[in-house]
Design an enzyme around this catalytic site. Sequence first.
Site, PDB file in Angstrom:
ATOM      1  N   CYS A 250      65.382   9.118  66.935  1.00 46.62           N
ATOM      2  CA  CYS A 250      65.757   9.437  65.699  1.00 46.62           C
ATOM      3  C   CYS A 250      67.248   9.866  65.823  1.00 46.62           C
ATOM      4  CB  CYS A 250      64.820  10.441  64.881  1.00 46.62           C
ATOM      5  SG  CYS A 250      64.757  12.200  65.605  1.00 46.62           S
TER       6      CYS A 250
ATOM      7  N   HIS B  30      63.525  16.180  63.402  1.00 45.31           N
ATOM      8  CA  HIS B  30      63.611  14.978  62.958  1.00 45.31           C
ATOM      9  C   HIS B  30      64.899  14.837  61.994  1.00 45.31           C
ATOM     10  CE1 HIS B  30      62.242  10.731  62.658  1.00 45.31           C
ATOM     11  NE2 HIS B  30      62.452  10.895  61.191  1.00 45.31           N
TER      12      HIS B  30
ATOM     13  N   HIS C 117      65.224   5.668  59.453  1.00 44.54           N
ATOM     14  CA  HIS C 117      64.942   6.642  60.451  1.00 44.54           C
ATOM     15  C   HIS C 117      64.134   5.892  61.448  1.00 44.54           C
ATOM     16  CE1 HIS C 117      60.852   7.988  59.146  1.00 44.54           C
ATOM     17  NE2 HIS C 117      61.216   7.005  58.458  1.00 44.54           N
TER      18      HIS C 117
END
Length: 255
Positions: free
Chosen positions: A157, A209, A221
């Site tokens: 990510c 994240h 993402h």
Amino acid sequence: MNIGICNLSVIPLRVANTHRSEMVSQVLFAEQFEILQEEKEWVYIRMFDIDYKGWLQKGQFVSLPENHFINISEGNYLVVDIAGATAFLDDKKVDLLPGTKIPKLLLQQYPGFPYGIEGSLRRPNVIDFETEFPKLIDYYLNSPYLWGGRTHVGIDCSGLSQIIYTHFGIQLPRDAYQQAEKGEVVDFLSEIKPGDLAFFDNEEGRIIHVGVMVDDETIFHASANVRIDKMDSEGIFNKEQNRYTHKLRIVKRFW
């Protein structure tokens, strides 16, 4: 100071000096680093551009004389675009991956690292973000998730947000929690603009994240694969799983 420079397309940066060790990031062609510790088959290094440390295997880089250190700062490098590029040295050919920074000195076959460069290079800036960001989405979409990865064949990510921003001349730290320490807070979701970064935390409040906003309710993402999902004040909603998978913590803007 002992300096190394990557002379391959991409190499793994590991936690420990063994191939079984966790890969925490990758080093791309022409990225330079300080060698902090040297062992028989491995070196412990610190990357200059993001101050990130780890172990590299010997044979996956070359030494660079200190007086040939290549200063990479705003305006003196280009970025390999999604069409890719190639580096040549005698009979050696190296495929260069999108997001690779190419110092302008290398375009003149710099004596300390005399590769010739051919291919698609772009001047990194945010002026053309509206036209170039959708192309990057198409390029990275459905790439597999890979912890520590920074390329379309495997990426995590924060590697995704970092490489996207590289195309526009903005250097982000490597990890999501480090990226969350930068930028300016976007107070309301309705004020989100394309390119803003959204960060998500776990039950302990730790940032785990990050994703790049496509608009004020859609996020790009890497989670299992690089994907596009809906996002609201609660977090990311995965339509296939019919549930929220990540809890929103904060949104930040970097230009």
